[in-house]
Design a protein around this motif. Structure first.
Motif, short mmCIF file in Angstrom:
data_model
loop_
_atom_site.label_atom_id
_atom_site.label_comp_id
_atom_site.label_asym_id
_atom_site.label_seq_id
_atom_site.Cartn_x
_atom_site.Cartn_y
_atom_site.Cartn_z
N ARG A 419 4.36 -23.13 13.93
CA ARG A 419 5.08 -21.86 14.02
C ARG A 419 4.37 -20.86 14.92
NH1 ARG A 419 6.12 -21.86 8.33
NH2 ARG A 419 4.72 -20.09 8.08
N SER A 420 3.04 -20.75 14.78
CA SER A 420 2.31 -19.79 15.61
C SER A 420 2.44 -20.13 17.09
CB SER A 420 0.83 -19.75 15.21
OG SER A 420 0.24 -21.02 15.37
N ARG A 421 2.48 -21.43 17.41
CA ARG A 421 2.65 -21.84 18.80
C ARG A 421 4.03 -21.42 19.33
NH1 ARG A 421 2.03 -28.00 21.21
NH2 ARG A 421 3.30 -27.71 23.06
N VAL A 422 5.06 -21.60 18.50
CA VAL A 422 6.41 -21.19 18.91
C VAL A 422 6.47 -19.68 19.11
CG1 VAL A 422 8.80 -21.05 18.14
CG2 VAL A 422 7.53 -23.19 17.86
N LEU A 423 5.82 -18.94 18.22
CA LEU A 423 5.82 -17.48 18.34
C LEU A 423 5.10 -17.02 19.61
CD1 LEU A 423 5.16 -16.35 14.65
CD2 LEU A 423 7.14 -15.75 16.06
#
Length: 542
Positions: A419-423
């Motif tokens: 998720r942090s990568r997508v954000l």
């Protein structure tokens, strides 16, 4: 003797338990009544005043060095013991030899005066053996506690799936933790109660009058964010009364859980309480969504608990049927976890409308609205066409790999790690296309940002100084900090490598002897070539 309550097993090692494991040669010279105290650690110290470095509940070991010479006076020894008692040391062990052949009488007198448990440790029992015994006992106890916590969480989950989940959940909670419990709705009315009739005082407690809880309830229902409100009442089982708000995903207060006890809870018991609070929040959130509630709750139960594989055959078959009905497919077909992350520009249509939208798009009833967006379990492949439709709405997805029912929780965790990568990138990600390494999970954008931030003082140098320093740093790190290995790799003298590493440490203002610093620099170096190429292009004016 009455059976041991389940709550008594959720504890840490006591001094009494530890002493049962120690060699019988240890001799108790004074019993200060601390046998039931929680023992945090065993620590040898020969400092005149070790208390600044001691946690509460320590078993302190000394060979008597502080008591040599003037330190052995009655006043000095008395002050020493008084400081230990003030620091809530559980016991003092005095080792025979090399300084003393017996425990000094003045120390025994001081321990009796201040009621500090005192042991004589013979020369045949090394301090290291005592510390090792405690470590092994603590490790065994922790493993036992974790097993009991897992069983407790399974019991809480079974309560959630019952016909009266709130009542059953409170009943399971008070069975495992010595508290009374009251669940209150957003309107201040009691929705369920739980009473512990075995573990509180003599006969248990039914809690306090509901009217007395009004000030505590007002604070719980009018505040914001996760918090704990405290109070105290002069009634059995109510010396400590504490409340947790039950909040919506938008931080609206949907109710509260209030608990009462006569003693502080252990860390393990607090863990059970936190699990119960989380499940109650799920239940009250689902209730506010009307008929959508069962599938949202089922989604949460499938994705998050560790207990799915431990239920009986009837429970497992029920879950299989739930999946088949919610996904409009057979029991055996594979499924995948999808997480949706809202990005800038996405419309906020409200939780109910969004829930219906994701159900339609992913052809599933198993959708959960979360703080980051939503999570869904679907049989769809989530092809590029469907992904494009979702991204047009201002959302980005983490798309899990195909899995079976028992793999859903692990699949959810793998998706969560992206998720942090997508954000940070603003791009959707597929779990089965990711390289599962630190650099693969970090991604180019985040990695480049890391390199820019950590290596900025070096990157701003002229290329004829910058490039050799980066090469030395890369070579030295690749050789795990070996001067000879990196010198051979780089074709430099070891003193030259040492000097340039010293320059790098000063430039970066970092301690390059720390493992964490080295690791972060190594990851940053994986992305530095692109930065250096960009700097070179800027220098040529292209």
């Amino acid at each position: 003797m009455s059976p041991e309550p389940a709550t008594a097993r959720l504890s840490f090692v006591t001094l009494e338990q530890f002493l049962e494991q120690l060699p019988p040669e240890l001799k108790m010279l004074h019993d200060g009544g601390s046998g039931a105290s929680l023992l945090r650690w065993v620590e040898p110290s020969e400092l005149e005043d070790p208390t600044p470095y001691l946690p509460e509940g320590e078993f302190l070991l000394t060979a008597g060095l502080p008591f040599l010479g003037k330190g052995g006076s009655a006043a000095k020894v008395d002050a020493y013991v008084r400081r230990l008692v003030g620091a809530k040391v559980a016991a003092l062990g005095f080792g025979i030899r090399p300084y003393f052949d017996a425990v000094p009488d003045v120390l025994l007198d001081a321990c009796r005066k201040h009621n500090l448990t005192l042991f004589e440790v013979p020369e045949s029992v090394p301090f290291a053996a005592i510390g090792l015994e405690f470590s092994q006992l603590l490790e065994t106890d922790n493993a036992r506690v974790f097993r009991q916590l897992a069983e407790t969480n399974r019991q809480l989950m079974r309560a959630v799936l019952s016909p009266r989940p709130e009542h059953e959940l409170l009943a399971a909670l008070v069975q495992r933790v010595p508290v009374w419990a009251v669940l209150v709705g957003a309107d201040g009315r009691v929705r369920a109660r739980g009473h512990n009739t075995a573990g509180l005082n003599a006969g248990g407690s039914n809690g306090v009058e509901h009217s007395l809880l009004a000030p505590l309830l007002e604070r719980l229902l009018s505040g914001s964010g996760p918090r704990v409100e405290m109070d105290s009442f002069d009634q059995p089982g109510s010396a400590l009364v504490f409340g947790h708000p039950l909040r919506s995903t938008k931080d609206a207060n949907l109710g509260a859980l209030i608990l009462g006890s006569d003693a502080p809870l252990t860390p393990a018991q607090n863990n059970v309480v936190q699990s119960a609070v989380g499940l109650l929040e799920l239940l009250v959130r689902q209730r506010t969504s009307g008929s959508l509630a069962p599938s949202q709750l089922a989604t949460a139960v499938l994705l998050h608990p560790d207990s799915l594989s431990s239920g009986g055959t009837k429970h497992v078959n029920g879950l299989k049927d739930l999946l088949a009905q919610s996904l409009s497919s057979t029991r055996s077909a594979q499924m995948r976890v999808v997480q949706g992350i809202r990005v800038d520009g996405a419309a906020d249509d409200g939780p109910v409308r969004e829930l219906l939208q994701w159900r339609r798009l992913f052809d599933t009833k198993l959708v959960e609205i979360t703080e980051y967006g939503f999570a869904a379990i679907t049989r769809l492949r989530v092809d590029d066409s469907l992904l494009a439709d979702v991204e047009k709405l201002g959302w980005r997805l983490v798309i899990g790999e195909p899995t079976e029912r028992l793999g859903l929780q692990a699949a959810y965790q793998r998706a969560s790690s992206l998720r942090s990568r997508v954000l940070s990138t603003g791009k959707s990600a597929r779990v089965d296309e990711v390289t599962w390494s630190v650099t693969g999970l970090l991604g180019r954008e985040a990695g480049t940002m890391l390199a820019e931030r950590l290596l900025a003082p070096v990157l701003t140098l002229e290329s004829d100084r910058r490039d050799p320093l980066l090469a030395v740093l890369r070579g030295w790190l690749s050789e795990n900090g070996s001067w000879d290995g990196s010198a051979k790799l780089l074709g430099l003298h070891r003193n030259s490598v040492r000097r340039q590493i010293g320059v790098l440490g000063e430039l970066l203002d970092m301690d390059l002897n720390q493992a964490q610093v080295r690791a972060e620099l190594w990851f940053a170096l994986q992305y530095v070539d692109e930065l250096v190429a960009g700097l070179s292009t800027e220098g040529t004016g292209d």
